[in-house]
Scaffold this active site. Structure first.
Site, mmCIF file in Angstrom:
data_model
loop_
_atom_site.group_PDB
_atom_site.id
_atom_site.type_symbol
_atom_site.label_atom_id
_atom_site.label_comp_id
_atom_site.label_asym_id
_atom_site.label_seq_id
_atom_site.Cartn_x
_atom_site.Cartn_y
_atom_site.Cartn_z
ATOM 1 N N SER A 206 0.819 -1.208 0.000
ATOM 2 C CA SER A 206 0.000 0.000 0.000
ATOM 3 C C SER A 206 0.859 1.267 0.000
ATOM 4 O O SER A 206 1.714 1.416 -0.856
ATOM 5 C CB SER A 206 -0.954 -0.055 1.194
ATOM 6 O OG SER A 206 -2.085 0.698 0.891
ATOM 7 N N HIS A 354 -7.647 -5.649 0.533
ATOM 8 C CA HIS A 354 -6.404 -4.898 0.742
ATOM 9 C C HIS A 354 -5.596 -5.468 1.913
ATOM 10 O O HIS A 354 -5.956 -5.266 3.077
ATOM 11 C CB HIS A 354 -6.822 -3.456 1.037
ATOM 12 C CG HIS A 354 -5.726 -2.475 0.998
ATOM 13 N ND1 HIS A 354 -5.044 -2.174 -0.160
ATOM 14 C CD2 HIS A 354 -5.185 -1.696 1.970
ATOM 15 C CE1 HIS A 354 -4.135 -1.251 0.105
ATOM 16 N NE2 HIS A 354 -4.198 -0.950 1.388
HETATM 17 C C1 GCU Z 1 -5.331 4.772 2.120
HETATM 18 C C2 GCU Z 1 -4.765 5.574 0.972
HETATM 19 C C3 GCU Z 1 -4.004 4.690 -0.023
HETATM 20 C C4 GCU Z 1 -2.995 3.835 0.715
HETATM 21 C C5 GCU Z 1 -3.669 3.068 1.824
HETATM 22 C C6 GCU Z 1 -2.726 2.249 2.697
HETATM 23 O O1 GCU Z 1 -6.356 3.957 1.663
HETATM 24 O O2 GCU Z 1 -5.814 6.275 0.357
HETATM 25 O O3 GCU Z 1 -3.356 5.484 -1.002
HETATM 26 O O4 GCU Z 1 -2.324 3.004 -0.187
HETATM 27 O O5 GCU Z 1 -4.315 3.989 2.691
HETATM 28 O O6 GCU Z 1 -1.572 2.612 2.864
HETATM 29 O O7 GCU Z 1 -3.198 1.247 3.258
#
Ligand code: GCU
Length: 378
Positions: A206, A354
């Site tokens: 992420s 995610h």
């Molecule tokens: C949020 C953010 C993302 C990121 C994510 C994370 O959702 O909007 O850009 O990748 O956090 O780091 O889990």
């Protein structure tokens, strides 16, 4: 409406010209997206605070001192090295979100000073035993120990070790600071007995996957780069119009500190951004790159990530290596779930949402196995 506007071209030339084109493209990402990483930083010292035997290897708790022109900072780095290797082993380097103590339930690991998360709470993202069994060492640090993940911390994190003008539209942001930190951890693990620094893998999930890509784009010592669900500002094409995906307007509003201040200029103007994610991926060529998505992770835009790998593939092909593009055609849907599209640039999308899972690690290490000399599995 078309799914995607035309992408900015890869600076594709004869592979012999790649070093110059690469430097120009790194500079374009610095100017427009992440900000410029200053030179003059180093890793000044590595102190072992204690090593213990663990199942399949040895765990060391290091204090790594990083420096810039204005001072120094100590970053705790947790390293696991497999046992019984006959020669130096490859090493995976990745930051974690909540403290080294959250990556393992082991009682001996120092608790992060701002600890809000329990020991082992994120252990599923760090399957140490399996990584060791595969013949890899693995090193991690808490991203906040490089720089706290919130606006207003530029001075008290590693960016504060360098002079800089906060109003500079091309000044570096937190992702740049984290990427710089990954390179410093690579400097540090080069000192750890049994680790081969020429076989280094940068991995991140992420926001930390965005940092891993930017680290790998800039620092060619990373032989392999793994992006896990890095999404907007990482592997996903800004120009792809995916349903429910994060936009430049959204990311620069919620996380203004991550990027160069000038990146916010492209909010709602993604088609005007002079670069796009396929070029970031191409910057890893000819080194190995693995991009991972999760099919339910619409915010990170799995199809936008896959299409970026396809659009980056010609960079690999110019080195007679394969990417994810088949017969020069642009795919319209994702590959089969759970199957790695193999190549020097490879890709997988799994079921679920995610996260960084054991399945993701399996594909990532398969990709790394393809280019590194790995002694495992033990
Ligand atoms: C949020 C953010 C993302 C990121 C994510 C994370 O959702 O909007 O850009 O990748 O956090 O780091 O889990």
């Amino acid at each position: 409406m078309p799914r995607m506007r035309e992408l900015p071209p890869l600076p594709l030339t004869h592979s012999g010209e790649w070093p110059d084109r690469r430097a120009e493209l790194v500079d374009a990402f610095a100017r427009h997206v992440y900000g410029r990483t200053p030179t003059g930083g180093t890793t000044a010292g590595v102190e072992d605070r204690g090593s213990v035997a663990v199942r399949g290897g040895r765990r060391s708790d290091l204090d790594v001192t990083v420096t810039g022109p204005l001072g120094e900072r100590v970053v705790p780095v947790l390293v696991h090295v497999p046992e019984g290797a006959t020669g130096p082993v490859p090493v995976v380097i990745g930051l974690n979100f909540a403290g080294n103590h959250t990556t393992t339930p082991a009682p001996g690991v120092r608790i992060h000073r701002n600890a809000g998360t329990e020991r082992g709470a994120r252990a599923s993202r760090w399957p140490y035993e399996e990584i060791l069994r595969r013949g890899y060492a693995v090193a991690t640090a808490h991203c906040d120990d490089l720089e706290v993940d919130a606006p207003g911390h530029a001075d008290d994190g590693v960016r504060g070790l360098f002079p800089g003008d906060p109003a500079d539209p091309a000044g570096w942001g937190t992702i740049g600071a984290w990427a710089w930190g990954l390179s410093r951890i690579l400097d540090a693990v080069a000192e750890v007995p049994g680790i081969d620094p020429a076989a280094a893998v940068a991995i991140g999930h992420s926001r930390l996957g965005k940092a891993a890509l930017w680290a790998g784009a800039q620092d060619e010592r990373f032989a392999v780069v793994v992006s896990n669900d890095s999404g907007c500002g990482g592997a996903a094409l800004h120009r792809h119009r995916g349903p429910g995906k994060e936009t430049i307007a959204a990311i620069t509003t919620s996380f203004p500190h991550w990027f160069a201040p000038g990146f916010a200029r492209y909010a709602d103007r993604e088609d005007d951004l002079p670069v796009d994610a396929h070029q970031l991926l191409a910057l890893i060529a000819p080194r190995a790159l693995h991009v991972a998505s999760a099919v339910e992770d619409a915010w990170a835009d799995p199809l936008g990530e896959y299409l970026a790998t396809v659009a980056a593939s010609p960079a690999y092909e110019s080195f007679d290596l394969t990417g994810t593009r088949v017969d020069g055609e642009e795919p319209v849907s994702l590959p089969a779930l759970g199957e790695r599209v193999e190549g020097r640039l490879s890709y997988h999308v799994r079921s679920g949402g995610h996260d960084l899972t054991a399945e993701d690690w399996g594909h990532a290490l398969d990709a790394a196995d393809g280019v590194l000399k790995v002694a495992g599995p033990h």
